[in-house]
Design a protein around this motif. Structure first.
Motif, PDB file in Angstrom:
ATOM      1  N   ALA A   1       0.837  -1.204   0.000  1.00 16.60           N
ATOM      2  CA  ALA A   1       0.000   0.000   0.000  1.00 16.60           C
ATOM      3  C   ALA A   1       0.864   1.243   0.000  1.00 16.60           C
ATOM      4  CB  ALA A   1      -0.921   0.001   1.216  1.00 16.60           C
ATOM      5  N   PHE A   2       0.296   2.330  -0.533  1.00 15.09           N
ATOM      6  CA  PHE A   2       0.983   3.627  -0.569  1.00 15.09           C
ATOM      7  C   PHE A   2       0.061   4.709  -0.030  1.00 15.09           C
ATOM      8  CE2 PHE A   2       3.373   1.224  -3.673  1.00 15.09           C
ATOM      9  CZ  PHE A   2       4.670   1.627  -3.409  1.00 15.09           C
ATOM     10  N   GLY A   3       0.667   5.856   0.288  1.00 13.77           N
ATOM     11  CA  GLY A   3      -0.103   7.025   0.688  1.00 13.77           C
ATOM     12  C   GLY A   3      -0.988   6.714   1.876  1.00 13.77           C
ATOM     13  N   ILE A   4      -2.223   7.175   1.813  1.00 12.83           N
ATOM     14  CA  ILE A   4      -3.120   6.984   2.952  1.00 12.83           C
ATOM     15  C   ILE A   4      -3.434   5.514   3.163  1.00 12.83           C
ATOM     16  CG2 ILE A   4      -5.304   7.284   1.694  1.00 12.83           C
ATOM     17  CD1 ILE A   4      -6.158   9.006   4.189  1.00 12.83           C
TER      18      ILE A   4
ATOM     19  N   LYS B   1      -1.371   3.103   3.039  1.00 17.90           N
ATOM     20  CA  LYS B   1      -0.292   2.566   3.875  1.00 17.90           C
ATOM     21  C   LYS B   1      -0.547   2.922   5.334  1.00 17.90           C
ATOM     22  CE  LYS B   1       4.001   4.123   3.396  1.00 17.90           C
ATOM     23  NZ  LYS B   1       5.212   4.342   2.572  1.00 17.90           N
ATOM     24  N   GLU B   2      -1.087   4.109   5.553  1.00 17.91           N
ATOM     25  CA  GLU B   2      -1.389   4.481   6.945  1.00 17.91           C
ATOM     26  C   GLU B   2      -2.504   3.609   7.495  1.00 17.91           C
ATOM     27  OE1 GLU B   2      -2.027   8.691   7.315  1.00 17.91           O
ATOM     28  OE2 GLU B   2       0.076   9.132   6.829  1.00 17.91           O
TER      29      GLU B   2
ATOM     30  N   ILE C   1     -12.262   6.627   2.013  1.00 14.59           N
ATOM     31  CA  ILE C   1     -11.360   7.079   0.939  1.00 14.59           C
ATOM     32  C   ILE C   1     -12.163   7.336  -0.338  1.00 14.59           C
ATOM     33  CG2 ILE C   1      -9.284   6.511  -0.397  1.00 14.59           C
ATOM     34  CD1 ILE C   1      -8.874   6.848   2.633  1.00 14.59           C
TER      35      ILE C   1
ATOM     36  N   PRO D   1      -4.478   4.451  -3.584  1.00 22.58           N
ATOM     37  CA  PRO D   1      -5.458   5.489  -3.217  1.00 22.58           C
ATOM     38  C   PRO D   1      -5.380   6.628  -4.239  1.00 22.58           C
ATOM     39  CG  PRO D   1      -3.526   5.652  -1.812  1.00 22.58           C
ATOM     40  CD  PRO D   1      -3.307   4.455  -2.696  1.00 22.58           C
TER      41      PRO D   1
END
Lengths: 80, 138, 138, 80
Positions: A7-10, A12-13, A47, A75
């Motif tokens: 995952a990337f960006g939000i 990943k959070e 999202i 995302p």
């Protein structure tokens, strides 16, 4: 079967910074995965939109995931 | 020639310009994105960019394909930066050369518009009292 | 800031870019004209530019006025070269910075389109077997 | 009255490289000057269009020229 999630960006959070291995039924397509993710991580409901990439290409809901595939959660992008 | 890179070091306008120079070119258009000091009236301290690099390069390659097919460009250079950027720093540069200038303007604008929609790069705005992933929420 | 110059020395893209940088800018668009090696299929050796300089500066100033009034640009830099230019050399550079990129594209394109119509600068194409003042004849 | 003529580009090739002083009747406007020029230099008939500037501004046919004015002949521009 096991698939690898990145995952990337939000995203990943939401799912955490590390790659996560997810156990899913076989067959499983991108649409199925999206539903599973929202159950595991209800934050995804907030999202704007989530896309998925397999082998560095965007894939639609009908795309069949195979054992060992690396699925990337995309995302909303905001480069530039 | 296509010169497509994701870099974690400062970008340079002259480099992208130089990458697209050609004796058959009549015009070069360069777009340089810069980090603004505010967004919707809220003071921005820094921007943090991250990218899924191999796919970002692939998607920028698709943009370059379209520039060639649709506008017959001679060369394109796309550099995108990742990491933490200060106000005034450059997240992205796109340079395009074409025989006639109108095509260079259209192609360059298409490239930045499309990059912002399709290329897997994410931007987090860093404010005094928090951070926001741009475009993440409706 | 407006940086408007007619120069008889080589132009530099980075200089025009640097002249328009601003912490409130979200985008910079730079147009760079370059001397093509051919026109309508005929091989060009050189281009010679001459200008009625005081009026050229005044007309470029009017273009800058319009960019401010119509597109709210932050800064503009217009450099035009005079003298004899070789293939690949740069007769003109226009750089514009704006808070949002769309305005920078529109303003920069308006500036070069208008410059070619109103600014008293003339271009002579030098071929192997003669010279032609561009646009002089119907 | 005497006016000073300055030319650029192809116009300079037609009237010669130096400033030329032209004796014209008073009053004389830009339209009159254009007609006089074409009589003196028939080559101007072949030019796409000719404009005139006085005091570094384009001026239309009705603009009155004054003794000592510096009138600049502007053939079709082609900068950029």
């Amino acid at each position: 079967m096991k698939i690898k999630l990145i995952a990337f960006g939000i995203a990943k959070e939401i799912i955490g910074p590390d790659e996560s291995n997810l156990e899913v039924k076989n067959p499983c397509n991108i649409g199925d995965l999206k539903r599973i993710l929202i159950i595991h991580y209800p934050e995804f409901k907030k999202i704007q939109s989530i896309k998925f990439a397999v082998n560095e290409d965007y894939q639609e809901d009908y795309f069949q995931i195979h054992e060992g595939d690396e699925v990337v959660i995309i995302p909303p992008v905001s480069g530039g | 020639m296509r010169d497509i890179q994701v870099l974690d070091t400062p970008l340079n306008t002259q480099s992208c310009h130089d990458a697209v120079v050609d004796p058959a070119a009549g015009g070069i258009v360069v777009f340089v994105g810069t980090v603004r000091n505010q967004t919707k009236g809220r003071k921005v301290l820094q921007l943090a960019f991250e990218s899924y690099v191999p796919m970002a390069l692939k998607e920028m390659g698709k943009i370059a394909d379209t520039l060639s097919q649709k506008w017959g460009i001679l060369h394109v250079s796309i550099h995108h930066r990742v990491g933490v950027l200060e106000i005034g720093e450059i997240p992205v540069i796109i340079a395009v050369s074409t025989p006639h200038r109108q095509a260079a303007f259209e192609a360059c604008q298409y490239a930045i518009d499309t990059l912002k929609k399709t290329v897997p790069i994410w931007k987090k705005e860093i404010f005094e009292n928090g951070t926001v992933w741009v475009s993440a929420h409706p």
